[in-house]
Write a protein that holds these residues in place. Structure first.
Motif, short mmCIF file in Angstrom:
data_model
loop_
_atom_site.label_atom_id
_atom_site.label_comp_id
_atom_site.label_asym_id
_atom_site.label_seq_id
_atom_site.Cartn_x
_atom_site.Cartn_y
_atom_site.Cartn_z
N LYS A 102 18.38 0.13 5.69
CA LYS A 102 19.62 0.86 5.40
C LYS A 102 19.92 0.82 3.91
CE LYS A 102 23.25 3.04 7.09
NZ LYS A 102 23.11 4.30 7.86
N LEU A 103 19.78 -0.35 3.31
CA LEU A 103 20.03 -0.48 1.87
C LEU A 103 19.05 0.38 1.08
CD1 LEU A 103 20.69 -4.31 1.40
CD2 LEU A 103 22.32 -2.46 1.19
N LEU A 104 17.78 0.40 1.51
CA LEU A 104 16.78 1.18 0.79
C LEU A 104 17.11 2.67 0.87
CD1 LEU A 104 14.22 1.03 -0.86
CD2 LEU A 104 12.90 1.15 1.25
N GLN A 105 17.56 3.14 2.03
CA GLN A 105 17.94 4.55 2.18
C GLN A 105 19.09 4.90 1.24
OE1 GLN A 105 18.80 5.15 6.34
NE2 GLN A 105 16.79 4.39 6.96
N ILE A 106 20.07 4.00 1.15
CA ILE A 106 21.22 4.25 0.28
C ILE A 106 20.77 4.31 -1.18
CG2 ILE A 106 23.38 3.26 -0.59
CD1 ILE A 106 23.76 2.10 2.24
N GLU A 107 19.92 3.37 -1.59
CA GLU A 107 19.47 3.34 -2.97
C GLU A 107 18.65 4.59 -3.32
OE1 GLU A 107 20.19 1.06 -5.42
OE2 GLU A 107 21.64 0.35 -3.96
N ILE A 108 17.84 5.06 -2.37
CA ILE A 108 17.09 6.30 -2.60
C ILE A 108 18.05 7.46 -2.80
CG2 ILE A 108 15.58 8.00 -1.50
CD1 ILE A 108 14.09 5.64 -0.19
N ALA A 109 19.07 7.54 -1.95
CA ALA A 109 20.04 8.63 -2.06
C ALA A 109 20.76 8.59 -3.40
CB ALA A 109 21.05 8.54 -0.92
N VAL A 110 21.12 7.39 -3.86
CA VAL A 110 21.79 7.24 -5.16
C VAL A 110 20.87 7.70 -6.29
CG1 VAL A 110 22.71 5.57 -6.81
CG2 VAL A 110 23.35 5.42 -4.39
N ALA A 111 19.59 7.29 -6.22
CA ALA A 111 18.63 7.66 -7.27
C ALA A 111 18.44 9.18 -7.32
CB ALA A 111 17.29 6.97 -7.02
N MET A 112 18.44 9.82 -6.14
CA MET A 112 18.23 11.27 -6.10
C MET A 112 19.40 12.03 -6.72
SD MET A 112 15.23 11.51 -4.82
CE MET A 112 14.97 13.19 -4.28
N ARG A 113 20.59 11.40 -6.75
CA ARG A 113 21.76 12.06 -7.32
C ARG A 113 21.86 11.85 -8.84
NH1 ARG A 113 24.41 9.91 -2.61
NH2 ARG A 113 25.32 8.24 -3.86
N ARG A 114 21.11 10.90 -9.39
CA ARG A 114 21.20 10.63 -10.83
C ARG A 114 20.58 11.78 -11.64
NH1 ARG A 114 19.60 4.94 -9.62
NH2 ARG A 114 21.52 3.76 -9.56
N ARG A 115 21.11 11.98 -12.82
CA ARG A 115 20.57 13.01 -13.71
C ARG A 115 19.16 12.61 -14.16
NH1 ARG A 115 24.13 16.44 -16.23
NH2 ARG A 115 22.92 16.40 -18.15
N PRO A 116 18.18 13.54 -14.09
CA PRO A 116 16.79 13.19 -14.41
C PRO A 116 16.60 12.56 -15.78
CG PRO A 116 16.93 15.36 -13.38
CD PRO A 116 18.34 14.91 -13.64
N GLU A 117 17.39 12.97 -16.77
CA GLU A 117 17.18 12.43 -18.12
C GLU A 117 17.63 10.98 -18.25
OE1 GLU A 117 20.94 15.09 -18.40
OE2 GLU A 117 19.03 15.04 -17.33
N ASN A 118 18.34 10.47 -17.24
CA ASN A 118 18.82 9.08 -17.30
C ASN A 118 18.04 8.14 -16.40
OD1 ASN A 118 20.87 9.86 -19.06
ND2 ASN A 118 22.24 10.41 -17.38
N LEU A 119 16.92 8.58 -15.86
CA LEU A 119 16.20 7.77 -14.88
C LEU A 119 15.45 6.60 -15.52
CD1 LEU A 119 14.70 10.51 -12.52
CD2 LEU A 119 16.82 9.22 -12.27
N THR A 120 15.40 5.50 -14.77
CA THR A 120 14.64 4.31 -15.17
C THR A 120 13.38 4.23 -14.33
OG1 THR A 120 15.71 2.91 -13.52
CG2 THR A 120 16.81 3.12 -15.66
N ALA A 121 12.53 3.24 -14.62
CA ALA A 121 11.31 3.04 -13.83
C ALA A 121 11.65 2.81 -12.36
CB ALA A 121 10.53 1.84 -14.38
N TYR A 122 12.73 2.07 -12.12
CA TYR A 122 13.12 1.80 -10.73
C TYR A 122 13.57 3.08 -10.03
CZ TYR A 122 15.12 -0.59 -6.72
OH TYR A 122 15.39 -1.01 -5.44
N ASP A 123 14.26 3.97 -10.75
CA ASP A 123 14.66 5.25 -10.17
C ASP A 123 13.44 6.08 -9.77
OD1 ASP A 123 17.57 5.21 -10.35
OD2 ASP A 123 17.28 5.21 -12.50
N PHE A 124 12.43 6.12 -10.65
CA PHE A 124 11.23 6.87 -10.32
C PHE A 124 10.54 6.29 -9.08
CE2 PHE A 124 11.47 8.38 -14.80
CZ PHE A 124 11.37 9.75 -14.54
N TYR A 125 10.53 4.97 -8.98
CA TYR A 125 9.97 4.32 -7.79
C TYR A 125 10.72 4.76 -6.53
CZ TYR A 125 9.75 0.53 -4.34
OH TYR A 125 9.67 -0.18 -3.17
#
Length: 555
Positions: free
Chosen positions: A288-311
């Motif tokens: 459940k936590l992983l699903q939430i974190e994926i959803a949060v990462a997908m909403r972030r602006r692409p120019e602000n992504l970190t290595a963890y966001d890409f993962y």
């Protein structure tokens, strides 16, 4: 065991909160003294449970931290294997291999090795001793325990870590039975330990969480004080020979309830009950936590992504199990490695993407993808050979791309020892054991994976792998059931159609076998049995290939 719960004295003391211990000692605590041990450029902080090398924090698993803590505190003597097991594993059965593995991880964390033994020395037939020169100091924790038991802090709220963070609060005893208190505290210990094995999670240590024991708390304030995004709280109630345990996962930033459930069990073996509920809770909240974190990462602006966001963004692409999904996952994981070349977990994931390109016939250059899969997996292990998911994914590549079954099963077993609560671990172990011709154990591993994450988005791969193992065991009806489950989850999954084609053919159900074979060729027009074997078909997979021939698939 009777309905009355009984815990040994040692566990009772471990379960007591800081406040209770203080009362027993007749103390009125005004500040908590925390020890810091300094040696060879390292600072070992028992209060923050952190190991520093200079200004850098060295990542260590909780169990490894406890092992180092015990060795350093008892450096004036040789400690036996039994001493370590009692202190770190609470007296549970631990193999010599598991103990050696943890000691080697501990040595590696402080720049030592089993060959050099500069800091941690093994004395044959006697035990172990920390032999490094240590300077001991104190620092105040900044926490003040007032006479009414209220915990105050003069420190500013810590910043949220750069990965998902969670605290497991003490469960509330709703039954009025003091023995339930120890059971509830033991349950929290088990859940905290199980969650801490997922290295993508930042888990607050028990001692910090238990400062909130027996207090009316505001979850948002708990999250702020501990520096976590998520809080798990619960309660325990005993009645009529049963115990009812409730748990709820809360977003400490917004106060929103993410997950809640209730577990009711008979009061029989206390430790078995703790294990059972721990598995149920962890298998519910970790995905459940992983699903939430994926959803949060997908909403972030692409120019602000970190290595963890890409993962995180790569994971749902992998779940698609399509040519396009694998290509995008490879792009995202390599982008993550560009930003963080020491991100071992993402290197292992990238290696698996290249491997699936080969196995599923997606690759335009199979030789390149095969080499990349092996290179990235070996890189991942060189960066972090203590992460269970990394080990599991590397084991699969070692089996399918290298054919080293002995090394692969050994690595998969080590992953299962490090984190027996992980879907990744049991899913990977199932594929490794199936490739190695140990199909019964493969089925058991796949079943364990399903238990760990019953709604996981990768279950179509698990059921398909299980179906192949059933074919190799001659259990064709069960293979068909597994293949159909995979297709219900992923109707376009070619691997599942191959499973059905082979199993139907073995049972003489020719029309169904040929229909499944037609779906295989529709989804994978270049499929041939010889190409399937060359891609990475198991050397022990003769029953599968025989079934594919009977189903009419081209040689």
């Amino acid at each position: 065991m009777t309905a009355s719960l009984h815990f040994p004295h040692r566990q009772l003391i471990l379960a007591m909160s800081c406040e209770v211990k203080a009362r027993l000692l007749g103390a009125r605590i005004k500040e908590i003294r925390i020890l810091r041990y300094l040696f060879e450029g390292y600072a070992f902080d028992t209060g923050r449970r952190e190991l520093h090398r200079g200004t850098d924090v060295v990542s260590v698993a909780p169990q490894v931290f406890d092992l180092l803590d015990y060795l350093i505190r008892n450096r004036d003597r040789v400690v036996s294997k039994d001493d370590l097991i009692n202190a770190v594993w609470n007296g549970r059965s631990v193999s010599d291999a598991a103990l050696t593995t943890r000691l080697n991880v501990a040595r590696s964390a402080i720049g030592d090795s089993g060959e050099e033994q500069r800091l941690i020395k093994t004395l044959p037939r006697r035990g172990f001793r920390f032999v490094g020169a240590v300077h001991e100091g104190e620092r105040t924790s900044g926490a003040v325990l007032a006479p009414d038991g209220h915990v105050e802090s003069s420190n500013p709220a810590p910043a949220l870590p750069d990965k998902p963070s969670i605290a497991v609060l003490p469960f509330e005893n709703m039954s009025g039975d003091p023995e339930q208190e120890y059971f509830a505290d033991g349950m929290v210990d088990e859940i905290t330990t199980a969650l801490s094995r997922f290295k993508w999670l930042f888990v607050i240590a028990r001692n910090s969480s238990f400062t909130f024991k027996n207090k009316s708390v505001d979850i948002k304030e708990v999250g702020r004080r501990l520096g976590v995004r998520y809080v798990l709280e619960g309660s325990v109630r005993k009645a009529a020979g049963k115990v009812r345990i409730t748990g709820q996962l809360i977003d400490a930033i917004t106060g929103a309830h993410i997950w809640a459930d209730r577990f009711e069990r008979d009061l029989t073996d206390v430790f078995a009950l703790q294990d059972e509920v721990t598995v149920a809770v962890v298998s519910a909240i970790e995905p459940k936590l992983l699903q939430i974190e994926i959803a949060v990462a997908m909403r972030r602006r692409p120019e602000n992504l970190t290595a963890y966001d890409f993962y995180l963004r790569a994971l749902p692409q992998i779940y698609l199990a399509t040519r396009e999904g694998e290509a995008e996952a490879i792009r995202l994981t390599h982008r993550a490695l560009e930003l963080d070349p020491r991100f071992g977990l993402v290197a292992a994931l990238a290696g698996n993407c290249h491997m699936r390109n080969v196995l599923w016939g997606y690759s335009t250059d199979p030789q390149f993808d095969r080499k990349e899969a092996v290179r990235l997996s070996r890189l991942a292990l060189s960066l972090d050979d203590g992460d269970p998911s990394t080990l599991a994914w590397a084991a699969v590549v070692s089996a399918f791309m290298v054919g080293d079954c002995e090394s692969a099963t050994e690595t998969a077993d080590r992953a299962a020892t490090l984190n027996p609560n992980s879907f990744d671990v049991w899913h990977g172990r199932g594929h490794v054991y199936r490739y190695s011709g140990l199909s019964e154990e493969a089925v058991r591993s796949f079943e364990r994976a399903i238990r760990m994450s019953p709604v996981d988005p990768r279950l179509h791969m698990t059921f398909a792998g299980m179906g192949y193992a059933f074919i190799e065991l001659g259990r064709f009806d069960e293979a068909i059931a597994a293949g159909k489950k995979a297709l219900r989850l992923k109707p376009s999954f070619s691997t599942a159609y191959r499973c059905l084609a082979s199993a139907f053919a073995h049972l003489g159900r020719e029309a169904e076998a040929r229909a499944a074979a037609a779906h295989v060729l529709e989804l994978d027009p270049a499929f041939t049995i010889s190409a399937y074997i060359a891609r990475g078909g198991p050397p022990n997979g003769k029953p599968v290939t025989e079934g594919l021939r009977k189903a009419g698939l081209p040689e």
